[in-house]
Every structure is written in structure tokens, then in C-alpha cells.
Design a protein around this motif. Structure first.
Motif, PDB file in Angstrom:
ATOM      1  N   GLU A  41       0.749  -1.297   0.100  1.00 26.64           N
ATOM      2  CA  GLU A  41      -0.203   0.007  -0.020  1.00 26.64           C
ATOM      3  C   GLU A  41       0.726   1.314  -0.053  1.00 26.64           C
ATOM      4  O   GLU A  41       0.494   2.141  -0.796  1.00 26.64           O
ATOM      5  N   GLY A  42       1.904   1.352   0.819  1.00 26.14           N
ATOM      6  CA  GLY A  42       2.761   2.667   1.007  1.00 26.14           C
ATOM      7  C   GLY A  42       2.003   3.603   1.783  1.00 26.14           C
ATOM      8  O   GLY A  42       0.965   3.625   2.161  1.00 26.14           O
ATOM      9  N   PRO A  43       2.897   4.538   2.333  1.00 24.64           N
ATOM     10  CA  PRO A  43       2.048   5.656   3.348  1.00 24.64           C
ATOM     11  C   PRO A  43       1.236   6.461   2.303  1.00 24.64           C
ATOM     12  O   PRO A  43       1.224   6.579   1.147  1.00 24.64           O
ATOM     13  N   ALA A  44       0.071   7.087   3.087  1.00 19.25           N
ATOM     14  CA  ALA A  44      -0.922   7.940   2.393  1.00 19.25           C
ATOM     15  C   ALA A  44      -0.242   9.104   1.790  1.00 19.25           C
ATOM     16  O   ALA A  44       0.674   9.815   2.499  1.00 19.25           O
ATOM     17  N   LYS A  45      -0.632   9.626   0.795  1.00 18.51           N
ATOM     18  CA  LYS A  45      -0.168  10.622  -0.149  1.00 18.51           C
ATOM     19  C   LYS A  45      -0.842  12.086   0.413  1.00 18.51           C
ATOM     20  O   LYS A  45      -1.951  11.994   0.711  1.00 18.51           O
ATOM     21  N   ILE A  46       0.004  13.025   1.124  1.00 22.28           N
ATOM     22  CA  ILE A  46      -0.625  14.125   1.480  1.00 22.28           C
ATOM     23  C   ILE A  46       0.025  15.616   0.903  1.00 22.28           C
ATOM     24  O   ILE A  46       1.125  15.375   0.064  1.00 22.28           O
ATOM     25  N   SER A  47      -0.605  16.623   0.915  1.00 19.18           N
ATOM     26  CA  SER A  47      -0.081  17.840   0.206  1.00 19.18           C
ATOM     27  C   SER A  47       0.920  18.660   1.094  1.00 19.18           C
ATOM     28  O   SER A  47       1.053  18.373   2.511  1.00 19.18           O
ATOM     29  N   LEU A  48       1.836  19.575   0.798  1.00 19.86           N
ATOM     30  CA  LEU A  48       2.720  20.216   1.442  1.00 19.86           C
ATOM     31  C   LEU A  48       1.820  21.187   2.434  1.00 19.86           C
ATOM     32  O   LEU A  48       2.475  21.209   3.785  1.00 19.86           O
ATOM     33  N   PRO A  49       0.773  21.727   2.216  1.00 18.88           N
ATOM     34  CA  PRO A  49       0.038  22.484   3.198  1.00 18.88           C
ATOM     35  C   PRO A  49      -0.570  21.739   4.552  1.00 18.88           C
ATOM     36  O   PRO A  49      -0.458  21.871   5.382  1.00 18.88           O
ATOM     37  N   LYS A  50      -0.733  20.299   3.815  1.00 19.36           N
ATOM     38  CA  LYS A  50      -1.432  19.560   5.067  1.00 19.36           C
ATOM     39  C   LYS A  50      -0.354  19.120   5.860  1.00 19.36           C
ATOM     40  O   LYS A  50      -0.439  18.991   6.931  1.00 19.36           O
ATOM     41  N   PHE A  51       1.008  18.948   5.181  1.00 19.82           N
ATOM     42  CA  PHE A  51       2.238  18.660   6.278  1.00 19.82           C
ATOM     43  C   PHE A  51       2.200  19.871   7.389  1.00 19.82           C
ATOM     44  O   PHE A  51       2.558  19.530   8.273  1.00 19.82           O
ATOM     45  N   ASP A  52       2.294  21.020   6.824  1.00 25.83           N
ATOM     46  CA  ASP A  52       2.463  22.184   7.449  1.00 25.83           C
ATOM     47  C   ASP A  52       1.520  22.337   8.791  1.00 25.83           C
ATOM     48  O   ASP A  52       1.943  22.499   9.602  1.00 25.83           O
ATOM     49  N   ALA A  53       0.257  22.000   8.447  1.00 22.87           N
ATOM     50  CA  ALA A  53      -0.796  21.923   9.472  1.00 22.87           C
ATOM     51  C   ALA A  53      -0.306  20.886  10.505  1.00 22.87           C
ATOM     52  O   ALA A  53      -0.466  21.102  11.813  1.00 22.87           O
ATOM     53  N   LEU A  54       0.138  19.596  10.235  1.00 23.50           N
ATOM     54  CA  LEU A  54       0.433  18.511  11.084  1.00 23.50           C
ATOM     55  C   LEU A  54       1.798  19.009  11.967  1.00 23.50           C
ATOM     56  O   LEU A  54       1.926  18.932  12.944  1.00 23.50           O
ATOM     57  N   LEU A  55       2.542  19.691  11.436  1.00 24.22           N
ATOM     58  CA  LEU A  55       4.056  20.125  11.839  1.00 24.22           C
ATOM     59  C   LEU A  55       3.592  21.193  12.819  1.00 24.22           C
ATOM     60  O   LEU A  55       4.042  21.181  14.018  1.00 24.22           O
ATOM     61  N   GLN A  56       2.688  22.382  12.597  1.00 27.74           N
ATOM     62  CA  GLN A  56       2.269  23.419  13.601  1.00 27.74           C
ATOM     63  C   GLN A  56       1.613  22.914  14.740  1.00 27.74           C
ATOM     64  O   GLN A  56       1.776  23.519  15.777  1.00 27.74           O
ATOM     65  N   SER A  57       0.951  21.579  14.288  1.00 28.80           N
ATOM     66  CA  SER A  57       0.066  21.230  15.624  1.00 28.80           C
ATOM     67  C   SER A  57       0.712  20.402  16.445  1.00 28.80           C
ATOM     68  O   SER A  57       0.308  19.558  17.506  1.00 28.80           O
ATOM     69  N   GLY A  58       2.059  20.051  16.182  1.00 30.25           N
ATOM     70  CA  GLY A  58       2.877  19.044  16.868  1.00 30.25           C
ATOM     71  C   GLY A  58       2.469  17.556  16.876  1.00 30.25           C
ATOM     72  O   GLY A  58       2.747  17.005  17.893  1.00 30.25           O
ATOM     73  N   GLN A  59       2.005  17.275  15.837  1.00 29.94           N
ATOM     74  CA  GLN A  59       1.486  15.770  15.586  1.00 29.94           C
ATOM     75  C   GLN A  59       2.645  14.967  15.065  1.00 29.94           C
ATOM     76  O   GLN A  59       2.819  13.916  15.042  1.00 29.94           O
ATOM     77  N   VAL A  60       3.780  15.741  14.589  1.00 31.54           N
ATOM     78  CA  VAL A  60       4.733  15.081  13.574  1.00 31.54           C
ATOM     79  C   VAL A  60       5.744  14.513  14.794  1.00 31.54           C
ATOM     80  O   VAL A  60       6.308  15.551  15.412  1.00 31.54           O
ATOM     81  N   ASP A  61       6.170  13.267  14.632  1.00 29.80           N
ATOM     82  CA  ASP A  61       7.259  12.735  15.504  1.00 29.80           C
ATOM     83  C   ASP A  61       8.854  13.005  14.743  1.00 29.80           C
ATOM     84  O   ASP A  61       9.659  13.691  15.335  1.00 29.80           O
ATOM     85  N   LYS A  62       8.674  12.576  13.725  1.00 28.29           N
ATOM     86  CA  LYS A  62      10.021  12.729  12.843  1.00 28.29           C
ATOM     87  C   LYS A  62       9.883  12.762  11.155  1.00 28.29           C
ATOM     88  O   LYS A  62       8.556  12.473  10.861  1.00 28.29           O
ATOM     89  N   VAL A  63      10.742  13.273  10.472  1.00 25.97           N
ATOM     90  CA  VAL A  63      10.589  13.394   8.963  1.00 25.97           C
ATOM     91  C   VAL A  63      11.887  12.811   8.458  1.00 25.97           C
ATOM     92  O   VAL A  63      12.947  13.333   8.783  1.00 25.97           O
ATOM     93  N   ILE A  64      11.620  11.902   7.365  1.00 24.83           N
ATOM     94  CA  ILE A  64      12.827  11.501   6.598  1.00 24.83           C
ATOM     95  C   ILE A  64      12.763  12.091   5.164  1.00 24.83           C
ATOM     96  O   ILE A  64      11.577  11.824   4.699  1.00 24.83           O
ATOM     97  N   ILE A  65      13.640  12.698   4.836  1.00 26.76           N
ATOM     98  CA  ILE A  65      13.465  13.183   3.455  1.00 26.76           C
ATOM     99  C   ILE A  65      14.488  12.208   2.490  1.00 26.76           C
ATOM    100  O   ILE A  65      15.722  12.176   2.745  1.00 26.76           O
TER     101      ILE A  65
END
Length: 643
Positions: A41-65
Motif C-alpha cells: 500500500e505505502g504511506p498515504a499521500k498528502i500535500s505540503l500545506p497538509k504537512f505544515d498543518a500537522l507540523l504546527q499542531s505538534g503531531q509530527v514525531d520525525k521526518v525522513i527526506i
């Protein structure tokens, strides 16, 4: 005897297809467990604004680029409990999803990195890192289901083509030869010592084997090795057994197959298999090819008016003719073939240069039957001093296969009677069982019918006893056996030629049953059907085949080539057909009247014999001697009179 194991590779491991299916399922489960269920399946695809919202709300534990272009997001445990992240909190097996949970495409990597650094300072994210990603592993995982489906499809097609008779078990190899190869490594134990009788045929077959073992002995004088030998003879006479002996004796590769192995539902397969067969034989030359029942593919061309111009069987035959003796060379490859229908084979196949020799394997005579009995009696537990000469005399016209069947039936009969050894009577019962069929002692027969059957069989016995050339009687029975209500056993002389008076005596004895009914009851019944069939065939043969009729003269309408069976017209005129029918009828009626005259003369003895038959149900030669006296034509009596 020869090894009858049909598996050419006994040590080959056979894999159940269900094992393969289970293995594929286990592979899928293993990958799913190893990758947390995200491999397919792979991880669910999201947009960059959606990521910014998750980041600002403190829901992101880590990110691998990966490759500075794609980011994968791992959420915190608190974020996974929220309603908006419910879809990514569990994997396909309903377990906790360890991540990555989301993926997205980044823009400018330097600006994105600055954004992540600011988030770390604000403690919005625990960590991030840049990595290089190999796209081949992901591509392989994504293509793995397709690869597995292709493998399964190939396996299924292999099994289907193997079941349909494709050479080599593959649909693309269906044109390959299906011949079984026997060589010195193969466990073939049949030798010429196992073939009893057939002295002339064995001699010629042994010479063919010697050609391949020691060719210089014959080629030094300028001779050429024969290219083929055709074994011809009635069924059961040992043609295939001779071929097995060749396979066991010849120390060269031996290819064995049936004529029907060339036949297939696909166009061109037969000719392709012929080419592949001779190609294999030439590669392993000197070699022998044995084609059993060659009439399946070697039938004469152009005789069937309903076949199309592109007949598949004719194409196969044409290729066989070319391979045996065509433009190319075919050295040190000898073709053996067997058939019991040599009359229908194509003339081009029978000519010298293809089948140089025709070896006729005839029914065994009394001496050869004795040898065959001795071979088949070997494995049996029999009584001491069993008279094999007597057994050979009691089985005239029996083939080698029939004699093997007699020995087997005798052993079964002895076992049924709880005997410790097979004796003479068991063999006589076995002959009766094979010739007449199984006894039906429980069949309900009225007294009137029993009387009629006894008179009928006594008529056969009486007439045959009074005629010089009729076959000597062995026994008469009124016990139903097979499809007959009664039977008389005779021991015919083994003649090489038959004269008209001998044939007429046999016909008269055959009509004795119906004549006895006429003399005794002044009426006839349907019980003489088999007698009438036999007499009609004999009379027709005398008139139309052997030229023994005075009115028609020395003319035969017999065609040994078998071509007449494809014609709709008769080889004689309508006037001649009328004469033939009349002469056949006159022959039969004259012998019927002759039988009536004999029985009228011995009517009292006929009734006496019938009464004994009703009482005992089975009578033998001794009973007839007590009533009629010894036969005046008995050879033993003549030897006593003229010592």
C-alpha cells in the motif's frame, strides 16, 4: 520380463501444485509482517500545506527526506489517536502502524530544511534527516504481485500442456517426439530366451541386432544394413514381445512409441514429431526405432473419399516416408514396426528401402505352443509331471497371449478351489472358460428346453462322429456358458491346406444340431444361430474366395490389399451375384439334408445320447464310444488294424 514402469525419471521429485500456492501465500504474509503491512500500500499521500498543518499542531514525531524530493512523515502516538488520523493508525492486518504514515513532495530543500530547524527549536518535531533512497527495491516490491501471477500462469500452462500430451510438458514443445528411450542404462531384462517359439522371426530379428553390434561383418562384403523390418501377424502372437527382446539385447539406444503418439489435435504436430524422433535417433546412432501399431499413421493415402486434401495423417505419413528413405541420409538407424493390418498400409511404406523385410509372426503350432506353455508355467505352483504336450494339443489356434491367459485362469481356478497346486483339470477348465465363457448353472431352463438343447448338442456329436473329416469330439455339455445354452468341444487337426470334402464334412457336422431338431421334433428353433453364421461364412468362402465351386470355376473375389472395403461397388455383376447366392444356399441345404440322412439312420442312438446328456449334463468321448463304438476313421484304430 521387461520393466513396466512408465515413469522415465523415477528419481525426479514431484511437487504438489498446492504446495506452490501455499508458498506464494506465505511469501506475501512474510513481506507484510516484515514491512508492517505497507509493502503493497505505502504511506498515504498528502500535500505540503497538509504537512505544515500537522507540523504546527505538534503531531509530527520525525521526518525522513529521501533524495531531497520526497518526505515521509512519522506521527506521534497522541496524533495517531486522533480521529483525522484514524485511517493510517492501523495496517492491513489491523495492527498498530509503526510508520511512515504520510508521504509528500517537498519544494525547495533549503527552505524546507530551515522550516524543520525552526520546528525543532519550537519543539514541534523530535528529529529529521536526509537519506538517499534506492528506487529499485520499492519497484521490486510493487511489481512482486505481478511477478508471482506470471509464475503461477506459467506453471498452470505447463501442467495443462503436459496433460494434453505436449512433448516435454510445455505447450511450445508439443511437436517434440514422445518416444521412450531405452539404452544400456535402462533396466530392460527381456531377452530372446524369454520368447518361446517364433524361431524364424527370432532369427531375423537377432540378425538385425547383430547388424548394429558388428556392422563390419556385413559391410566388408559390400552389403548394406537393412533400413527397416515390419513385424506382421495376428494379435497376441508376440510382435511387441520381440521388440522388447530387441530392446533388452541390443546395446544401442532403442526408441519405442506407438503409431497413435504422432496423432494430435494440432495441425502439423505429427510431422514435427516424426522429424524430432529421427533427429534424436541420428544423434545417438547406431539406434533402433520401434513403432507399434504403425497402421494408425501408415494407412494407405487417398483411399478415404471423405478426407480433405490437407489430411493431417497423410502429412505425418509423408514425413515418415521422407525420413526413412528420402533425399537426406539416414545411416545406422533401423526402424522396426509392428501391425496386424498390413493390408491397409501404404505401398510406398512397404517398399524395399524403407521396410526391407517383412517378418510374419504366425500363430504358434503344437511344438511352439508347448514351448510357450513351459515359459508361462514357470511362475506357477503346479503339480509334478504336468503334461505340457497334452496342454499344447488342447489349445489349437491359441496365440501366445491366449496361452498366457490360460495359465493365469488355471491358477485363479485352482485358488478358487483351495488347491495347493495347479493341476491338469484346472487347465481344461481354464480353456473352457476362455473359449465358451463362464458357466451359468443357476440359469432357469424348462424341461422342454433342456430336452431340445440336449437333442441339438447330441446331433452335433453324432454327425461329427460319423464323418471322416469332421473334428474329433472332446466333450459335449448342456450347461449354459457365456451366451450359449450348450456347447460341443472338438480337437481340430492343424491343416496347412483344406480340401473341399474336409470343408463339407465340417459344414455337415455344424448343421447336425438343427438337423437333429428336425428329425426329433419335426420343427426347428432359433438355437442354431451361431451354427448358421459359421456355415454361411464357410460356404461363402468356398464360393467367392477359394474358387471351390464348379459353377463359378477358378475365380476369386478376394482382395488381399484391402482396397475393396473402400469401394461401394462389388467386383462382380448382378447376374454373378445371383449365382453366388444360389450356390451358397445350395451348399448349405445339401449339407443340412446330408446331416438329416445320417441322423435318420442313427435316430435311436441319437436319443440315447441325448438322454445320457440330460442326466449327466456333460459327456465325453468315452460315452460316445459306448453308444456308437470306436470311430472307423480313428487314426489309433487304424494303426492297431494295420501294425
Amino acid at each position: 520380463m521387461a520393466n513396466e514402469n512408465n515413469n522415465p525419471n523415477p528419481n525426479k521429485i514431484k511437487i504438489n501444485p498446492w504446495v506452490l500456492y501455499c508458498a506464494v501465500a506465505l511469501i506475501f504474509l512474510f513481506i507484510s509482517f516484515a514491512t508492517g503491512g505497507t509493502a503493497f500500500e505505502g504511506p498515504a499521500k498528502i500535500s505540503l500545506p497538509k504537512f505544515d498543518a500537522l507540523l504546527q499542531s505538534g503531531q509530527v514525531d520525525k521526518v525522513i527526506i529521501y533524495n531531497k524530493t520526497e518526505g515521509e512523515v512519522y506521527l506521534t502516538k497522541a496524533a495517531l489517536e486522533k480521529k483525522e488520523n484514524k485511517d493510517v493508525s492501523k495496517d492491513v492486518l489491523d495492527r498498530a502502524n509503526p510508520g511512515p504514515h504520510y508521504s509528500f513532495d517537498i519544494g525547495n530543500d533549503e527552505l524546507f530544511q530551515k522550516k524543520l530547524d525552526d520546528a525543532i527549536k519550537l519543539r514541534k518535531i523530535r528529529d529529521y534527516k536526509f537519506e538517499e533512497k534506492d528506487n529499485w527495491s520499492g519497484l521490486f516490491i510493487n511489481l512482486l504481485p505481478i511477478i508471482v501471477i506470471i509464475i503461477l500462469w506459467v506453471l498452470i500452462m505447463r501442467r495443462m500442456s503436459a496433460g494434453a500430451g505436449g512433448g516435454g510438458g510445455q505447450i511450445f514443445n508439443i511437436g517434440k517426439s514422445k518416444a521412450r528411450l531405452f539404452d544400456e542404462k535402462t533396466d530392460i531384462k527381456t531377452t530372446f530366451k524369454d520368447v518361446a517359439g517364433l524361431e524364424g522371426a527370432k532369427e531375423e530379428i537377432q540378425e538385425i541386432v547383430e547388424f548394429l553390434k558388428n556392422p563390419e561383418k556385413y559391410t566388408s562384403l559390400g552389403g548394406k544394413i537393412p533400413k527397416g523390418a515390419l513385424l506382421v501377424g495376428p494379435p497376441g502372437t508376440g510382435k511387441t514381445l520381440l521388440a522388447k527382446a530387441v530392446a533388452g539385447e541390443a546395446k544401442v539406444p532403442f526408441f519405442s512409441l506407438s503409431g497413435s503418439d504422432f496423432v494430435e489435435m494440432f495441425v502439423g504436430v505429427g510431422a514435427s514429431r516424426v522429424r524430432d524422433l529421427f533427429k534424436q535417433a541420428k544423434e545417438k546412432s547406431p539406434a533402433i526405432i520401434f513403432i507399434d501399431e504403425i497402421d494408425a499413421v501408415g494407412r494407405a493415402r487417398g483411399k478415404n473419399n471423405f478426407s480433405g486434401s490437407n489430411d493431417e495423417r497423410e502429412n505425418t505419413l509423408n514425413q515418415l516416408l521422407t525420413e526413412m528413405d528420402g533425399f537426406g541420409t539416414n545411416s545406422h538407424v533401423i526402424v522396426l514396426a509392428a501391425t496386424n493390418r498390413a493390408d491397409v498400409l501404404d505401398k510406398a511404406l512397404m517398399r524395399a528401402g524403407r521396410f526391407d523385410r517383412q517378418i510374419f509372426v504366425d500363430l504358434p503350432d503344437i511344438r511352439e505352443r508347448k514351448e510357450i506353455f513351459e515359459v508361462h508355467l514357470g511362475p506357477l505352483k503346479k503339480v509334478e509331471h504336468l503334461d505340457t504336450d497334452f496342454l499344447a494339443k488342447q489349445t489349437p489356434g491359441f496365440s501366445g497371449a491366449d496361452i498366457a491367459n490360460v495359465c493365469n485362469e488355471a491358477a485363479l481356478i485352482a485358488a478358487r478351489k483351495n488347491k495347493s497346486a495347479v493341476d491338469k483339470q484346472d487347465f481344461l477348465d481354464a480353456v473352457d472358460r476362455i473359449v465358451g465363457g463362464l458357466e451359468k448353472k443357476n440359469k432357469i431352463i424348462t424341461p422342454e428346453e433342456k430336452k431340445a438343447i440336449a437333442i441339438h448338442e447330441a446331433g452335433h456329436a453324432t454327425v461329427s462322429w460319423m464323418l471322416e473329416h469332421a473334428a474329433p469330439l472332446v466333450k459335449v455339455t448342456i450347461v449354459p456358458r457365456g451366451q450359449s445354452l450348450g456347447a460341443a468341444w472338438y480337437l481340430p487337426e492343424e491343416r496347412l491346406i483344406v480340401r473341399p470334402d474336409q470343408m463339407l464334412d465340417e459344414m455337415c457336422a455344424t448343421m447336425g444340431g438343427r438337423a437333429a431338431e428336425k428329425v426329433t421334433f419335426n420343427t426347428i428353433s432359433t438355437g442354431a444361430l451361431s451354427d448358421l453364421e459359421k456355415v454361411t461364412k464357410q460356404a461363402r468362402a468356398m464360393v467367392t474366395i477359394y474358387g471351390l465351386n464348379e459353377k463359378l470355376g477358378n475365380v476369386t473375389y478376394y482382395d488381399s490389399s484391402g482396397q475393396n472395403e473402400y469401394n461401394f461397388s462389388k467386383p462382380y455383376s448382378e447376374e454373378t451375384a445371383i449365382v453366388i447366392d444360389k450356390e451358397i444356399s445350395d451348399l448349405i441345404e445339401s449339407q443340412y439334408q446330408r446331416a438329416i440322412d445320417i441322423l435318420e439312420l442313427h435316430k435311436d442312438k441319437l436319443n440315447q445320447l441325448a438322454d445320457i446328456l440330460i442326466e449327466k449334463e456333460v459327456i465325453f468321448k468315452d460315452d460316445l464310444e459306448q453308444i456308437f463304438g470306436r470311430r472307423p476313421f480313428d487314426k489309433n484304430l487304424q494303426e492297431e488294424v494295420n501294425p
